[in-house]
Design an enzyme around this catalytic site. Sequence first.
Site, short mmCIF file in Angstrom:
data_model
loop_
_atom_site.label_atom_id
_atom_site.label_comp_id
_atom_site.label_asym_id
_atom_site.label_seq_id
_atom_site.Cartn_x
_atom_site.Cartn_y
_atom_site.Cartn_z
N GLU A 762 0.79 -1.22 0.01
CA GLU A 762 0.12 -0.10 0.21
C GLU A 762 0.85 1.21 -0.07
OE1 GLU A 762 -3.13 0.87 2.94
OE2 GLU A 762 -3.19 -1.50 3.32
N CYS A 796 -2.08 8.72 3.76
CA CYS A 796 -1.87 8.32 2.45
C CYS A 796 -3.21 8.69 1.72
CB CYS A 796 -1.96 6.73 2.39
SG CYS A 796 -1.15 5.92 3.73
#
Length: 1010
Positions: A762, A796
Amino acid sequence: MTTPAATTPFSDRLPAPVRDETAQVARLLGELQGRVDWSAVIATGTPWVDAVRRQPAPFWAMESLLREYPISSAEGLALMRLAEALLRVPDTETALALTADQLGRADFSSHGQDGQPHPMLSGLASQAIHLSKKLLPEDGEDMHGGGLLQRLGAKTVVAATVRAIQLLGRQFVLGQSIAEALTRADANRREHALIRHSFDMLGEGARTDADALHYGRAYADAIRAIAAKGRPARPEDGDGISIKLSALDARYEPAQFATVTERLMPRLLDLVNAAAAANINLTIDAEESERLELSLAVLDLLAAHVAATYPQWQGLGLAVQAYQTRAPEVIDEVTAIARRHGLRFMVRLVKGAYWDGEIKRAQELGLAGYPVWTDKRHTDLSYLACAQRLLAAPEIYPQFATHNAGTIAAILEMAKAAHPQGTPFELQRLHGMGEGIYREVMRRPDAPPLRIYAPVGEHRDLLAYLVRRLLENGANSSFVHQLADEAVTPQMLLASPLRAPSRSVLPMPLQLFGAARANSKGVDLAAERERLPLLAALGVPLPAAPTEASVEGAAAAMDALHAAQRGWNATPLAERCAVLLRAGEALERRTGEFAGLLAQEGGKTLGDAVAEIREAVDFCRYYAEQAAARLAPQALPGPTGEKNALRLHGRGVFVCISPWNFPLAIFAGQVVAALVAGNTVAAKPAEQTPRTAQRFVELLHGAGLPRAALTLVCGPGETVGAALVAHRRCAGVCFTGSTPVAKAINRTLAQSDGPIVPLIAETGGLNAMLVDSSALPEQVVDAVVQSAFRSAGQRCSALRLLCLHDSVADKVLEMVAGAMAELVCGDPADAAQSWAVDVGPVIDAEAHAGLSRHIARLEREARLIARTPLPARLTGTHIAPVAFELKSIGELREELFGPVLHVVRWRGAVDALVDEVNALGYGLTLGVHTRIDDRAVRIAERARVGNVYVNRNMIGAVVGVQPFGGEGMSGTGPKAGGPHYLYRFCGEQTVTVNTAAAGGNAALLAGGGQ
Ligand SMILES: Cc1cc2nc3c(=O)[nH]c(=O)nc-3n(C[C@H](O)[C@H](O)[C@H](O)COP(=O)(O)OP(=O)(O)OC[C@H]3O[C@@H](n4cnc5c(N)ncnc54)[C@H](O)[C@@H]3O)c2cc1C
């Protein structure tokens, strides 16, 4: 003038909002025992209902509109949604697209009372729909390419729709200026001498101080204009004003009590002084439940001021919401404040306008229950119990605001019973609502005064707010809605709320996910009793950091984990799941301790820390649930005489490498997913946050995880992390971090001569938010500020690139700048300021230096929009939230992990904009703000991103609700917290047994071939 000092600390005055509803309702029923004769209520109310149904309210009244087009119908909803948005849209293209989108969903021509289309709406709107369906271009098509006739036709449709909405606006708004409103008020009074008004210059709550000052001026002007009409003998005899404190201060929040006393109070005192001098009623509206304690504190401060300066004035008032479970205690507290200061208050009793918002907030925050009743009848009952208290308090002039015939009749009965000789009180209704019922009520010889709550302002500014509020009153359960529905008999309409408590059909917030999984428990920071333990935890010194491993140590750990994997994998799945469940429980119990760690080690604000702990708890429970459901052996179909089964097992040793920005949630999510699948795990936390990781590893061991199944391996990524990944026993890597590091890991794995090792990565994102001109600027600004600056932009998912439609960009940017000026930068680890801090420091000096370099470049190359002021006393690694305007999306090159927002303007086809965002190569999150439903769907379909959020912020993905993870340069998938995640940690095996090998197929023979 001096501001009264907040001498008493701001602390809980009321009991906890979440209490056993059944017990509380039983208590209220006891209080009302023998006080209300409901047969008399029915006798009083039934003729009103019958009369209204025989002779409905004027065409544009809310109940008439609901009769024609209930909000549950496509037509009603389309009308409301157009009313909410159309007038604010400045550009023709978007107005056309919005009209087509909404009207295209409805069929006004065949709908209506008794199947008859409504004369006016069908005249305007149904014609518009037919035209729109034929003429309006598809979203994204070139508007200028169509023939002149087509464009003229389409514009006529929009113009007709705008006219219809403006007519509708007259129903919601008494006047577009206070002068116009006062003129219409006089006309109302000519119809009935007992009519008064409470004007409200309302709109959206202030997001900026400029907004707040603007509202303040509007309120002051209105008070002056009301005063100029003449001084009433008593406040109850004349028109007055209602004010919303969230309109007077952009940070009217309990966490910002210091700002409230320093900035809001002087503004409020100006208004109070003016109202007192004019002897008119000034009522403070009731808002969301988390502001309730704050409003009581403000009332107390105001009362002290009034007692000192205008002790004879009896016009200060507050609205109290009966749907709050604490409503009776609020009345007691308000009465006590009045008594303490020797004043009389005017108290408006309402049921409450934010019910669905309160329910949603409680569910989102994982509260133990709801702060509002969950059954409509309980709200009605609470209203009567509160009314009983108000009628008994000499310090209060009660103002009963309701459109419900049963409630009104009950109030009249209760007032008569409590004070046979008569007692002063008044009734209230909203402008445009309850007209029919009040027409009947006011025909009574003993009718009390009626005050109309009258919104004042430009339709364009008010409609969005009013429509949202009125949708509440149009909800199926509401009286106004049911009155409009002939299928609801007067008996049903006037059913008694004085009956045994009923069980809620709503799931409690903690049972949101059903029986299979408990929702994680949150903390209501607005409640002092819940907040203080967290603040106390900030004083606990951080433990020593765990020792860093050497490269050799890392290798030894991998060998040991390999040796232990077979045993752990052989542990029954149910026991592996149980370890996760026990860990989740333990973590939830230790919320305070972990919040302290996260604030001190990770620079998290209290709100972010609690959210992160909840996410980690959710991961434990979700993966336990998923593992139990998905990882058990499955029998597969096949020919007779053969048994086939699919089994999943751990792959071996998983290396889990997690980042510092979610040192608990991402760390925990990776580790427990790998473990429950049967892997042993080498967990390498970020260098900046090893203590949080260590504490969680200890917690897992304490929950029964064998020590040999999980080893914490701390150290630098370049050496220790690299050694773990390159180790021959590494059977899988789960990584969250930057794209370059993910690529480096991928290369290392590819170079290995051993088995091909899976990588779950990720990585980051250049996340965009696309805003068109139908969006509500206030909602956009909330979403932008939260998405770009919360957690100091170190998520993020954070917003990096805001794409604003050219026609609204200036307005929205001005508001974004104003909202950024309201952010509080500070140190969340400092208990004295922690609760108030919105933006903490960035993680370390290196991040600070990198961000500073990037900002310096932007200062040279881009246009500065705004920068949040940074208090000089802050010495840590703070970066002030900052926003820059770029000329084009192409200027945005790299992902930047901090509170830096880039903005571009767009126009033309939205598809081209989506393509440009896709071309950035990342694909993590995307925000969309539009009221054009088809456009939102279309954007989501075209965007190459993992998580799309429409008309909200784009951060805070919830486990099992918004599985998180992107594509392209943003990650490999599968999504964390989603149903496909665990499989990637598993090896698969099928076992086929020929059950007829030894001869004979017993099962087949026994069944005779059936
Ligand atoms: C003069 C005036 C001023 C007002 N000022 C305010 C204010 O300051 N703040 C504010 O919040 N509202 C305010 N309101 C709005 C008021 O709350 C609504 O008008 C009210 O909700 C409608 O009540 P009713 O008695 O007319 O309708 P009813 O239909 O009898 O009651 C509707 C109420 O029931 C509640 N309800 C619906 N479903 C459920 C359920 N399942 N469980 C529990 N409760 C449920 C709704 O939320 C609503 O509160 C004001 C209204 C008036 C008339």
